[in-house]
Design a protein around this motif. Structure first.
Motif, PDB file in Angstrom:
ATOM      1  N   ASP A 175      -8.674  40.561  -5.506  1.00 12.09           N
ATOM      2  CA  ASP A 175     -10.130  41.061  -5.283  1.00 12.09           C
ATOM      3  C   ASP A 175      -9.940  41.295  -3.286  1.00 12.09           C
ATOM      4  OD1 ASP A 175     -10.901  41.592  -7.686  1.00 12.09           O
ATOM      5  OD2 ASP A 175     -11.677  40.111  -7.980  1.00 12.09           O
ATOM      6  N   TYR A 176      -9.519  39.140  -2.875  1.00 15.65           N
ATOM      7  CA  TYR A 176      -9.541  39.590  -1.704  1.00 15.65           C
ATOM      8  C   TYR A 176      -8.948  40.236  -1.088  1.00 15.65           C
ATOM      9  CZ  TYR A 176     -10.126  36.873   2.220  1.00 15.65           C
ATOM     10  OH  TYR A 176     -10.362  36.220   3.934  1.00 15.65           O
ATOM     11  N   LEU A 177      -7.571  40.560  -1.636  1.00 15.98           N
ATOM     12  CA  LEU A 177      -6.675  42.174  -0.818  1.00 15.98           C
ATOM     13  C   LEU A 177      -7.824  43.553  -0.007  1.00 15.98           C
ATOM     14  CD1 LEU A 177      -3.154  40.445  -2.717  1.00 15.98           C
ATOM     15  CD2 LEU A 177      -3.727  40.534   0.017  1.00 15.98           C
ATOM     16  N   HIS A 178      -8.052  43.073  -1.741  1.00 15.39           N
ATOM     17  CA  HIS A 178      -8.254  44.961  -1.812  1.00 15.39           C
ATOM     18  C   HIS A 178      -9.417  45.269  -0.926  1.00 15.39           C
ATOM     19  CE1 HIS A 178      -8.717  48.379  -3.577  1.00 15.39           C
ATOM     20  NE2 HIS A 178      -9.830  48.426  -4.264  1.00 15.39           N
ATOM     21  N   VAL A 185      -3.262  40.389   5.857  1.00 14.69           N
ATOM     22  CA  VAL A 185      -4.342  38.352   5.707  1.00 14.69           C
ATOM     23  C   VAL A 185      -3.736  37.267   5.424  1.00 14.69           C
ATOM     24  CG1 VAL A 185      -5.264  38.123   3.962  1.00 14.69           C
ATOM     25  CG2 VAL A 185      -5.742  40.372   4.271  1.00 14.69           C
ATOM     26  N   THR A 186      -3.903  36.678   6.106  1.00 17.47           N
ATOM     27  CA  THR A 186      -2.678  35.627   5.761  1.00 17.47           C
ATOM     28  C   THR A 186      -3.107  34.891   4.746  1.00 17.47           C
ATOM     29  OG1 THR A 186      -4.440  33.872   7.037  1.00 17.47           O
ATOM     30  CG2 THR A 186      -3.459  35.382   8.212  1.00 17.47           C
ATOM     31  N   LEU A 187      -1.682  33.997   4.730  1.00 17.24           N
ATOM     32  CA  LEU A 187      -1.967  33.134   3.245  1.00 17.24           C
ATOM     33  C   LEU A 187      -3.235  31.886   3.218  1.00 17.24           C
ATOM     34  CD1 LEU A 187       1.936  32.741   3.170  1.00 17.24           C
ATOM     35  CD2 LEU A 187       0.761  33.928   0.878  1.00 17.24           C
ATOM     36  N   ASP A 188      -2.950  31.835   4.491  1.00 16.35           N
ATOM     37  CA  ASP A 188      -4.242  30.581   4.415  1.00 16.35           C
ATOM     38  C   ASP A 188      -4.872  31.204   4.132  1.00 16.35           C
ATOM     39  OD1 ASP A 188      -2.066  28.129   5.652  1.00 16.35           O
ATOM     40  OD2 ASP A 188      -2.815  29.153   7.893  1.00 16.35           O
ATOM     41  N   GLU A 189      -5.147  32.145   4.375  1.00 12.98           N
ATOM     42  CA  GLU A 189      -6.735  32.828   3.738  1.00 12.98           C
ATOM     43  C   GLU A 189      -7.033  33.000   2.148  1.00 12.98           C
ATOM     44  OE1 GLU A 189      -8.561  36.678   6.373  1.00 12.98           O
ATOM     45  OE2 GLU A 189      -6.832  36.553   7.026  1.00 12.98           O
ATOM     46  N   PRO A 213       1.531  38.873  -3.236  1.00 13.96           N
ATOM     47  CA  PRO A 213       0.170  39.575  -3.243  1.00 13.96           C
ATOM     48  C   PRO A 213       0.721  40.158  -1.874  1.00 13.96           C
ATOM     49  CG  PRO A 213       0.269  36.867  -3.692  1.00 13.96           C
ATOM     50  CD  PRO A 213       1.753  37.514  -3.431  1.00 13.96           C
ATOM     51  N   TYR A 214       1.667  40.518  -1.151  1.00 16.76           N
ATOM     52  CA  TYR A 214       1.783  41.097   0.377  1.00 16.76           C
ATOM     53  C   TYR A 214       2.663  42.274  -0.419  1.00 16.76           C
ATOM     54  CZ  TYR A 214       4.174  42.571   4.141  1.00 16.76           C
ATOM     55  OH  TYR A 214       4.922  43.551   5.101  1.00 16.76           O
TER      56      TYR A 214
END
Length: 276
Positions: A175-178, A185-189, A213-214
């Motif tokens: 959902d965040y990536l979308h 978008v970073t891994l920390d995020e 995710p990437y």
């Protein structure tokens, strides 16, 4: 008098009206159709005419008319005609998230070999593979996807138990990536958004959605590029609008994902206008 060779039709791809989460096409190709590529959706289809040949999981596959093709997300494959006459097929590309709405955190079904004559899958794909001019109603699509997810699980022996991993964290990551698909978008995020460390999250995401995710983020950007190109945007403009560093960066990812350069993809899509 010498025998004249038949005139082969030009390669073409017809796209159905898109519905969120699923893409439908019908296509004709002769010779080499696609270079090796991989996408983050299931590719499920049926050969209508000719021999549809492709490399998949280190082997040569040949699909004949009536066979059902089921390619798992992120599995490299190519495509070409198995005979001089060319081949015609219909295909749907289904986001794994739609199947997960039915599977509820079970592992994604995997069909070894990619081609099957299983009558359960033939019946389950029938409603999702009409001519591209037919528009699926929302409820019709939902019912058909549920039937297909269950048929895939049954045909592949997918365990009924939930797979190991944090399904809710993977879904929050998706959902965040979308929501942030047009920027880096970073891994920390992702760690902050999901409460899950990056290594566990990467494993969870692949288990439940079939890719990393990437790769998921990159494919959403490429979806935006295709939409913009079909509506007349220049390659450089589409690349920038979709969040790529430059046009060459986008083109490399496009070819790896679809097996065609953006230019050839657009030409085959443009052939539809001459056919419809």
């Amino acid at each position: 008098m010498p025998t004249r060779k038949p005139v082969l039709p030009s390669d073409w791809v017809k796209h159905a009206q898109p519905i969120e989460g699923i893409e439908r096409i019908e296509a004709w190709f002769h010779g080499n159709a696609y270079a090796m590529h991989r996408h983050d959706t299931y590719a499920i289809g049926r050969t209508l005419a000719g021999v549809q040949s492709f490399r998949y999981r280190h082997g040569q596959r040949n699909s004949l008319p009536g066979n059902t093709i089921v390619l798992h997300p992120d599995e490299p494959h190519d495509g070409r005609a198995g005979t001089e006459e060319g081949f015609q097929y219909r295909m749907i590309y289904v986001e794994p998230a739609l199947f997960q709405e039915v599977l509820g955190g079970r592992a994604l079904p995997f069909l070894e070999g990619g081609v099957t004559t299983d009558p359960r899958l033939a019946a389950a794909t029938h409603a999702l593979l009409p001519p591209v001019g037919y528009t699926l109603e929302s409820l019709e699509q939902s019912d058909a996807l549920a039937e297909l997810a269950n048929a895939l699980a049954a045909a592949t022996g997918t365990p009924a138990r939930t797979a190991k991993g944090d399904f809710l964290a993977a879904r929050r990551a998706r959902d965040y990536l979308h929501a942030h698909r047009a920027r880096v978008v970073t891994l920390d995020e992702l760690e902050a958004a999901t409460g899950r460390d990056r290594w566990s999250l990467s494993h969870d995401f692949r288990t439940f959605y079939g890719t990393s995710p990437y790769r998921y983020l990159t494919m959403r950007r490429l979806d935006a590029v295709r939409h913009l190109l079909l509506h007349g945007a220049a390659l450089a403009d589409a690349s920038a609008a979709a969040g790529f560093a430059d046009q060459s960066h986008m083109t490399r990812h496009f070819s790896r994902a679809f097996g065609l350069t953006p230019g050839r993809w657009l030409r085959t899509a443009g052939a539809v206008a001459r056919l419809t």
